[in-house]
Design a protein around this motif. Sequence first.
Motif, PDB file in Angstrom:
ATOM      1  N   LYS A 190     -20.673  83.455 -24.881  1.00  0.00           N
ATOM      2  CA  LYS A 190     -21.403  84.725 -24.963  1.00  0.00           C
ATOM      3  C   LYS A 190     -21.140  85.565 -23.718  1.00  0.00           C
ATOM      4  N   LEU A 191     -21.249  84.942 -22.543  1.00  0.00           N
ATOM      5  CA  LEU A 191     -21.064  85.665 -21.277  1.00  0.00           C
ATOM      6  C   LEU A 191     -19.645  86.192 -21.143  1.00  0.00           C
ATOM      7  N   LEU A 192     -18.682  85.388 -21.584  1.00  0.00           N
ATOM      8  CA  LEU A 192     -17.269  85.766 -21.451  1.00  0.00           C
ATOM      9  C   LEU A 192     -16.872  86.819 -22.479  1.00  0.00           C
ATOM     10  N   GLY A 193     -17.609  86.876 -23.580  1.00  0.00           N
ATOM     11  CA  GLY A 193     -17.271  87.829 -24.637  1.00  0.00           C
ATOM     12  C   GLY A 193     -15.999  87.463 -25.392  1.00  0.00           C
ATOM     13  N   VAL A 194     -15.622  86.190 -25.364  1.00  0.00           N
ATOM     14  CA  VAL A 194     -14.394  85.788 -26.068  1.00  0.00           C
ATOM     15  C   VAL A 194     -14.717  85.462 -27.525  1.00  0.00           C
ATOM     16  N   ARG A 195     -13.720  85.622 -28.380  1.00  0.00           N
ATOM     17  CA  ARG A 195     -13.880  85.295 -29.799  1.00  0.00           C
ATOM     18  C   ARG A 195     -13.131  84.019 -30.176  1.00  0.00           C
ATOM     19  N   LYS A 196     -12.284  83.532 -29.257  1.00  0.00           N
ATOM     20  CA  LYS A 196     -11.521  82.309 -29.534  1.00  0.00           C
ATOM     21  C   LYS A 196     -11.710  81.325 -28.388  1.00  0.00           C
ATOM     22  N   VAL A 197     -11.980  80.072 -28.758  1.00  0.00           N
ATOM     23  CA  VAL A 197     -12.246  79.037 -27.761  1.00  0.00           C
ATOM     24  C   VAL A 197     -11.460  77.785 -28.108  1.00  0.00           C
ATOM     25  N   ILE A 198     -10.870  77.188 -27.094  1.00  0.00           N
ATOM     26  CA  ILE A 198     -10.292  75.850 -27.258  1.00  0.00           C
ATOM     27  C   ILE A 198     -11.145  74.887 -26.433  1.00  0.00           C
ATOM     28  N   PRO A 199     -11.893  74.000 -27.093  1.00  0.00           N
ATOM     29  CA  PRO A 199     -12.704  73.027 -26.359  1.00  0.00           C
ATOM     30  C   PRO A 199     -11.822  71.964 -25.695  1.00  0.00           C
ATOM     31  N   MET A 200     -12.268  71.475 -24.553  1.00  0.00           N
ATOM     32  CA  MET A 200     -11.519  70.432 -23.831  1.00  0.00           C
ATOM     33  C   MET A 200     -12.511  69.551 -23.073  1.00  0.00           C
ATOM     34  N   HIS A 201     -11.956  68.545 -22.356  1.00  0.00           N
ATOM     35  CA  HIS A 201     -12.782  67.661 -21.517  1.00  0.00           C
ATOM     36  C   HIS A 201     -13.879  66.987 -22.337  1.00  0.00           C
ATOM     37  N   PHE A 202     -13.525  66.512 -23.528  1.00  0.00           N
ATOM     38  CA  PHE A 202     -14.451  65.730 -24.344  1.00  0.00           C
ATOM     39  C   PHE A 202     -13.666  64.589 -24.988  1.00  0.00           C
ATOM     40  N   GLY A 203     -14.385  63.478 -25.282  1.00  0.00           N
ATOM     41  CA  GLY A 203     -13.781  62.402 -26.063  1.00  0.00           C
ATOM     42  C   GLY A 203     -12.854  61.466 -25.308  1.00  0.00           C
ATOM     43  N   THR A 204     -12.447  61.826 -24.091  1.00  0.00           N
ATOM     44  CA  THR A 204     -11.528  60.980 -23.336  1.00  0.00           C
ATOM     45  C   THR A 204     -12.169  59.627 -23.042  1.00  0.00           C
ATOM     46  N   PHE A 205     -13.434  59.691 -22.636  1.00  0.00           N
ATOM     47  CA  PHE A 205     -14.245  58.506 -22.400  1.00  0.00           C
ATOM     48  C   PHE A 205     -15.524  58.658 -23.230  1.00  0.00           C
ATOM     49  N   PRO A 206     -16.116  57.543 -23.665  1.00  0.00           N
ATOM     50  CA  PRO A 206     -17.303  57.639 -24.534  1.00  0.00           C
ATOM     51  C   PRO A 206     -18.416  58.564 -24.012  1.00  0.00           C
ATOM     52  N   PRO A 207     -18.705  58.594 -22.687  1.00  0.00           N
ATOM     53  CA  PRO A 207     -19.816  59.461 -22.275  1.00  0.00           C
ATOM     54  C   PRO A 207     -19.545  60.960 -22.449  1.00  0.00           C
ATOM     55  N   LEU A 208     -18.289  61.348 -22.635  1.00  0.00           N
ATOM     56  CA  LEU A 208     -17.988  62.779 -22.806  1.00  0.00           C
ATOM     57  C   LEU A 208     -18.170  63.122 -24.285  1.00  0.00           C
ATOM     58  N   ALA A 209     -19.454  63.248 -24.663  1.00  0.00           N
ATOM     59  CA  ALA A 209     -19.838  63.145 -26.076  1.00  0.00           C
ATOM     60  C   ALA A 209     -19.860  64.465 -26.833  1.00  0.00           C
ATOM     61  N   GLY A 210     -19.787  65.596 -26.145  1.00  0.00           N
ATOM     62  CA  GLY A 210     -19.820  66.893 -26.832  1.00  0.00           C
ATOM     63  C   GLY A 210     -18.644  67.029 -27.787  1.00  0.00           C
ATOM     64  N   ARG A 211     -18.835  67.724 -28.892  1.00  0.00           N
ATOM     65  CA  ARG A 211     -17.775  67.871 -29.891  1.00  0.00           C
ATOM     66  C   ARG A 211     -17.645  69.323 -30.335  1.00  0.00           C
ATOM     67  N   PRO A 212     -16.435  69.720 -30.741  1.00  0.00           N
ATOM     68  CA  PRO A 212     -16.214  71.104 -31.183  1.00  0.00           C
ATOM     69  C   PRO A 212     -17.174  71.551 -32.289  1.00  0.00           C
ATOM     70  N   ALA A 213     -17.528  70.640 -33.205  1.00  0.00           N
ATOM     71  CA  ALA A 213     -18.427  71.028 -34.301  1.00  0.00           C
ATOM     72  C   ALA A 213     -19.776  71.503 -33.768  1.00  0.00           C
ATOM     73  N   GLU A 214     -20.252  70.851 -32.691  1.00  0.00           N
ATOM     74  CA  GLU A 214     -21.530  71.276 -32.102  1.00  0.00           C
ATOM     75  C   GLU A 214     -21.401  72.649 -31.455  1.00  0.00           C
TER      76      GLU A 214
END
Length: 235
Positions: A190-214
């Motif tokens: 919202k702050l950046l005003g972007v319409r396209k996002v590539i999520p990263m830094h998730f899933g590499t290790f189990p505690p990095l639990a956030g997911r693109p669907a969320e």
Amino acid sequence: MGLGAGARFTWLGHATFLVETPGKRNLLVDPWVAGNPACPERLKRLPKVDAMLVTHGHFDHLGDAVALAKEHGCPVVSNFETACWLRTKGVETTVEMNKGGTVEVAGVKATMVSADHSCGISDGASIVYGGCAAGYVVTLENGFRFYHAGDTNVFGDMRLIGELYKPDVALLPIGGLYTMGPLEAAQAVKLLGVRKVIPMHFGTFPPLAGRPAELREHCGARVEVLDLKPGDSVE
Ligand SMILES: [Zn+2]
């Protein structure tokens, strides 16, 4: 889904991206490849790298910078303190800068911007002061602009990054624990005003639990969240 960037972004897993620019140069952001458990084996042998950008000194971002700099002899852009450390390890191609500055490497312009994170460099059993963690806004040869946030929480001045540079796409951490998760990343969008996002830094290790669907749920339909798997490319 595409970016219309005239460039190819390949996610090597975690925060590491290989960007083939419109000028056919290879830019590697956050060089963590050999030891990166998320990076597919077939991609660990990199093409000729023309420049590297390092957001901060943690091993999961800087891990292969020394080896790859020596192998490819390419400029390595980082903050001043991390550049000093790289030189102590024999890297002769450092390009040092700090937030607000812009450097030109491999035909693209990289502007260092703020991040809300820490930046100690693990060196043997000790932690070396690595300056401040950062992100980059990169302007490709054709004017397409991407923002790689590095590791960060959301912060209010992302609005300034949006106003000043108007990035076409944002690469944002969503894993949580060491960085923001999907809820905070949606606010960043919202702050950046972007319409396209590539999520990263998730899933590499189990505690990095956030997911693109969320993230998609929090952002709503007007934002395109590209759900890449490590090794995937988008143009
Ligand atoms: Zn990290």
